[in-house]
Design an enzyme around this catalytic site. Structure first.
Site, PDB file in Angstrom:
ATOM      1  N   LYS A 114      -8.129   0.437  -1.783  1.00 54.90           N
ATOM      2  CA  LYS A 114      -6.714   0.864  -1.791  1.00 54.90           C
ATOM      3  C   LYS A 114      -5.816  -0.204  -1.162  1.00 54.90           C
ATOM      4  CE  LYS A 114      -7.493   4.594   0.675  1.00 54.90           C
ATOM      5  NZ  LYS A 114      -8.949   4.456   0.960  1.00 54.90           N
TER       6      LYS A 114
ATOM      7  N   ARG B  11      -4.296  13.031   2.520  1.00 50.34           N
ATOM      8  CA  ARG B  11      -5.739  12.947   2.659  1.00 50.34           C
ATOM      9  C   ARG B  11      -6.373  14.326   2.877  1.00 50.34           C
ATOM     10  NH1 ARG B  11      -8.484   7.831   5.268  1.00 50.34           N
ATOM     11  NH2 ARG B  11      -6.440   6.949   5.036  1.00 50.34           N
TER      12      ARG B  11
ATOM     13  N   ARG C 106     -16.424  -5.971   5.691  1.00 48.89           N
ATOM     14  CA  ARG C 106     -14.972  -6.236   5.651  1.00 48.89           C
ATOM     15  C   ARG C 106     -14.486  -6.950   6.906  1.00 48.89           C
ATOM     16  NH1 ARG C 106     -10.792  -1.451   4.778  1.00 48.89           N
ATOM     17  NH2 ARG C 106     -11.975  -0.556   6.497  1.00 48.89           N
TER      18      ARG C 106
ATOM     19  N   ARG D 124     -12.750  -4.074  11.848  1.00 50.54           N
ATOM     20  CA  ARG D 124     -12.175  -2.827  12.363  1.00 50.54           C
ATOM     21  C   ARG D 124     -13.231  -2.047  13.141  1.00 50.54           C
ATOM     22  NH1 ARG D 124      -8.956   0.123   7.506  1.00 50.54           N
ATOM     23  NH2 ARG D 124     -10.179   1.867   8.280  1.00 50.54           N
TER      24      ARG D 124
ATOM     25  N   ARG E  62     -16.675   8.939   8.023  1.00 46.61           N
ATOM     26  CA  ARG E  62     -15.478   8.878   7.172  1.00 46.61           C
ATOM     27  C   ARG E  62     -15.811   9.357   5.767  1.00 46.61           C
ATOM     28  NH1 ARG E  62     -14.474   2.849   8.296  1.00 46.61           N
ATOM     29  NH2 ARG E  62     -12.901   2.853   6.659  1.00 46.61           N
TER      30      ARG E  62
HETATM   31  P1  AP5 Z   1     -10.029  -2.248   1.222  1.00 46.76           P
HETATM   32  O1  AP5 Z   1      -9.025  -2.635   0.207  1.00 46.76           O
HETATM   33  O2  AP5 Z   1      -9.763  -2.635   2.638  1.00 46.76           O
HETATM   34  O3  AP5 Z   1     -10.368  -0.673   1.090  1.00 46.76           O
HETATM   35  P2  AP5 Z   1      -9.516   0.615   1.470  1.00 46.76           P
HETATM   36  O4  AP5 Z   1      -9.641   1.573   0.344  1.00 46.76           O
HETATM   37  O5  AP5 Z   1      -8.142   0.237   1.909  1.00 46.76           O
HETATM   38  O6  AP5 Z   1     -10.414   1.155   2.664  1.00 46.76           O
HETATM   39  P3  AP5 Z   1     -10.002   1.675   4.130  1.00 46.76           P
HETATM   40  O7  AP5 Z   1     -11.248   1.567   4.979  1.00 46.76           O
HETATM   41  O8  AP5 Z   1      -8.780   0.980   4.638  1.00 46.76           O
HETATM   42  O9  AP5 Z   1      -9.719   3.148   3.872  1.00 46.76           O
HETATM   43  P4  AP5 Z   1      -9.706   4.252   4.910  1.00 46.76           P
HETATM   44  O10 AP5 Z   1      -9.139   5.332   4.120  1.00 46.76           O
HETATM   45  O11 AP5 Z   1     -10.983   4.561   5.576  1.00 46.76           O
HETATM   46  O12 AP5 Z   1      -8.878   3.643   6.134  1.00 46.76           O
HETATM   47  P5  AP5 Z   1      -7.362   3.799   6.592  1.00 46.76           P
HETATM   48  O13 AP5 Z   1      -6.963   2.535   7.236  1.00 46.76           O
HETATM   49  O14 AP5 Z   1      -6.539   4.334   5.495  1.00 46.76           O
HETATM   50  O15 AP5 Z   1     -11.441  -2.844   0.752  1.00 46.76           O
HETATM   51  C1  AP5 Z   1     -12.600  -2.663   1.526  1.00 46.76           C
HETATM   52  C2  AP5 Z   1     -13.474  -3.929   1.477  1.00 46.76           C
HETATM   53  O16 AP5 Z   1     -13.948  -4.133   0.146  1.00 46.76           O
HETATM   54  C3  AP5 Z   1     -12.741  -5.228   1.860  1.00 46.76           C
HETATM   55  O17 AP5 Z   1     -13.629  -6.063   2.530  1.00 46.76           O
HETATM   56  C4  AP5 Z   1     -12.339  -5.850   0.502  1.00 46.76           C
HETATM   57  O18 AP5 Z   1     -12.237  -7.254   0.570  1.00 46.76           O
HETATM   58  C5  AP5 Z   1     -13.503  -5.392  -0.385  1.00 46.76           C
HETATM   59  N1  AP5 Z   1     -13.101  -5.130  -1.765  1.00 46.76           N
HETATM   60  C6  AP5 Z   1     -11.957  -4.546  -2.209  1.00 46.76           C
HETATM   61  N2  AP5 Z   1     -11.958  -4.439  -3.548  1.00 46.76           N
HETATM   62  C7  AP5 Z   1     -13.160  -4.966  -3.977  1.00 46.76           C
HETATM   63  C8  AP5 Z   1     -13.773  -5.118  -5.254  1.00 46.76           C
HETATM   64  N3  AP5 Z   1     -13.164  -4.709  -6.385  1.00 46.76           N
HETATM   65  N4  AP5 Z   1     -15.009  -5.673  -5.316  1.00 46.76           N
HETATM   66  C9  AP5 Z   1     -15.663  -6.070  -4.162  1.00 46.76           C
HETATM   67  N5  AP5 Z   1     -15.117  -5.953  -2.934  1.00 46.76           N
HETATM   68  C10 AP5 Z   1     -13.884  -5.408  -2.824  1.00 46.76           C
HETATM   69  O19 AP5 Z   1      -7.497   4.931   7.701  1.00 46.76           O
HETATM   70  C11 AP5 Z   1      -8.174   4.669   8.907  1.00 46.76           C
HETATM   71  C12 AP5 Z   1      -8.222   5.931   9.760  1.00 46.76           C
HETATM   72  O20 AP5 Z   1      -6.890   6.354  10.097  1.00 46.76           O
HETATM   73  C13 AP5 Z   1      -8.859   7.154   9.086  1.00 46.76           C
HETATM   74  O21 AP5 Z   1     -10.272   7.150   9.205  1.00 46.76           O
HETATM   75  C14 AP5 Z   1      -8.211   8.280   9.915  1.00 46.76           C
HETATM   76  O22 AP5 Z   1      -8.798   8.389  11.165  1.00 46.76           O
HETATM   77  C15 AP5 Z   1      -6.795   7.772  10.112  1.00 46.76           C
HETATM   78  N6  AP5 Z   1      -5.906   8.194   9.018  1.00 46.76           N
HETATM   79  C16 AP5 Z   1      -5.275   7.386   8.117  1.00 46.76           C
HETATM   80  N7  AP5 Z   1      -4.552   8.115   7.253  1.00 46.76           N
HETATM   81  C17 AP5 Z   1      -4.741   9.415   7.598  1.00 46.76           C
HETATM   82  C18 AP5 Z   1      -4.283  10.641   7.060  1.00 46.76           C
HETATM   83  N8  AP5 Z   1      -3.477  10.668   5.982  1.00 46.76           N
HETATM   84  N9  AP5 Z   1      -4.692  11.792   7.644  1.00 46.76           N
HETATM   85  C19 AP5 Z   1      -5.500  11.784   8.725  1.00 46.76           C
HETATM   86  N10 AP5 Z   1      -5.973  10.652   9.302  1.00 46.76           N
HETATM   87  C20 AP5 Z   1      -5.601   9.477   8.733  1.00 46.76           C
HETATM   88 MG    MG Z   2      -7.069   0.397   3.735  1.00 42.96          MG
END
Ligand code: AP5
Ligand code: MG
Length: 212
Positions: free
Chosen positions: A13, A84, A122, A155, A166
């Site tokens: 994402k 989410r 990552r 991270r 997660r």
């Molecule tokens: P990346 O693009 O970083 O993936 P992502 O989908 O953004 O994954 P996140 O880990 O950021 O999602 P998340 O939902 O757990 O975390 P968030 O920060 O939102 O890609 C991942 C890796 O793969 C990278 O190394 C990239 O280079 C590689 N990659 C990408 N595309 C690729 C491809 N096509 N092929 C190969 N490799 C590839 O949330 C963090 C925390 O915040 C949550 O756990 C929660 O505690 C809290 N939080 C956030 N939002 C909420 C909410 N709405 N409600 C409650 N808690 C929340």
């Molecule tokens: Mg992300």
């Protein structure tokens, strides 16, 4: 217009949001990034959020909705990581109705094992937030961002135990959003198991059709 990017942790994402920002002149709104900034600043919200985020838990709905509402303005936004839970989706539906806003929902899919592989490898730039991967998207110089030369870090919630947590929460709390939006006829599925440019091309194709 709002572009809502759904999908499990690690499906890409954040990676795709950055590319879509540039392509469509939209602004990425990542709840995870906002929360991490609050943690770095040491605010009350950051201190509270950290207690949930460290082990891969979800921050409570009322805190998230209250936080995100302040950002949902007239700009064309990419919502990355919100909603989410069903409660968050209901709250967003009310806001969208009030604003009479057009929106597109795209759900990126990927198998859990591939997600674990991607998240374990990552690395993120401390300065500009660009994601790299020790297996799939290596930086040109180890530990250094290709874009801005910032320092790369892992991270704290990208440890295997937190990733598993997660993913469990994704399946129980976030996956039901697929049916929520499907029943409203508003969802396009995107296969995330391709390289980043192929996923991007697919997203661009769908978005271009929708905004015509
Ligand atoms: P990346 O693009 O970083 O993936 P992502 O989908 O953004 O994954 P996140 O880990 O950021 O999602 P998340 O939902 O757990 O975390 P968030 O920060 O939102 O890609 C991942 C890796 O793969 C990278 O190394 C990239 O280079 C590689 N990659 C990408 N595309 C690729 C491809 N096509 N092929 C190969 N490799 C590839 O949330 C963090 C925390 O915040 C949550 O756990 C929660 O505690 C809290 N939080 C956030 N939002 C909420 C909410 N709405 N409600 C409650 N808690 C929340
Ligand atoms: Mg992300």
């Amino acid at each position: 217009m709002y572009l809502i990017l759904l999908g499990a942790p690690g499906v890409g994402k954040g990676t795709q949001s950055k590319m879509l920002e540039e392509k469509f002149g939209m602004v990425q709104l990542s709840t995870g990034d906002i929360l991490r900034t609050e943690i770095t600043k040491g605010t009350e919200l950051g201190k509270l959020a950290a207690t949930y985020m460290e082990n891969g838990g979800l921050v409570p709905d009322d805190i998230i909705v209250n936080m995100i509402s302040k950002y949902l303005d007239d700009r064309d936004l990419i919502l990355d990581g919100f909603p989410r839970t069903l409660e968050q989706a209901e709250a967003l539906a009310l806001i969208l109705e009030k604003q009479n806003k057009k929106y597109i929902i795209l759900n990126i899919t990927l198998d859990d094992q591939l997600i674990v592989d991607r998240l374990c490898g990552r690395l993120i730039c401390r300065s500009c937030g660009t994601s790299f991967n020790i297996k799939f998207a290596k930086p040109k110089v180890e530990g250094v961002c290709d874009i801005c030369s910032g320092e790369l870090y892992q991270r704290p919630d990208d440890k295997e135990e937190s990733i598993i947590n997660r993913l469990k929460l994704y399946h129980s709390k976030t996956k039901p959003l697929i049916d929520f939006y499907r029943s409203r006829g508003k969802l396009t599925m995107i296969d995330g198991n391709r390289n980043s440019s192929e996923v991007f091309e697919n997203l661009v194709e769908v978005i271009t059709k929708e905004i015509k």
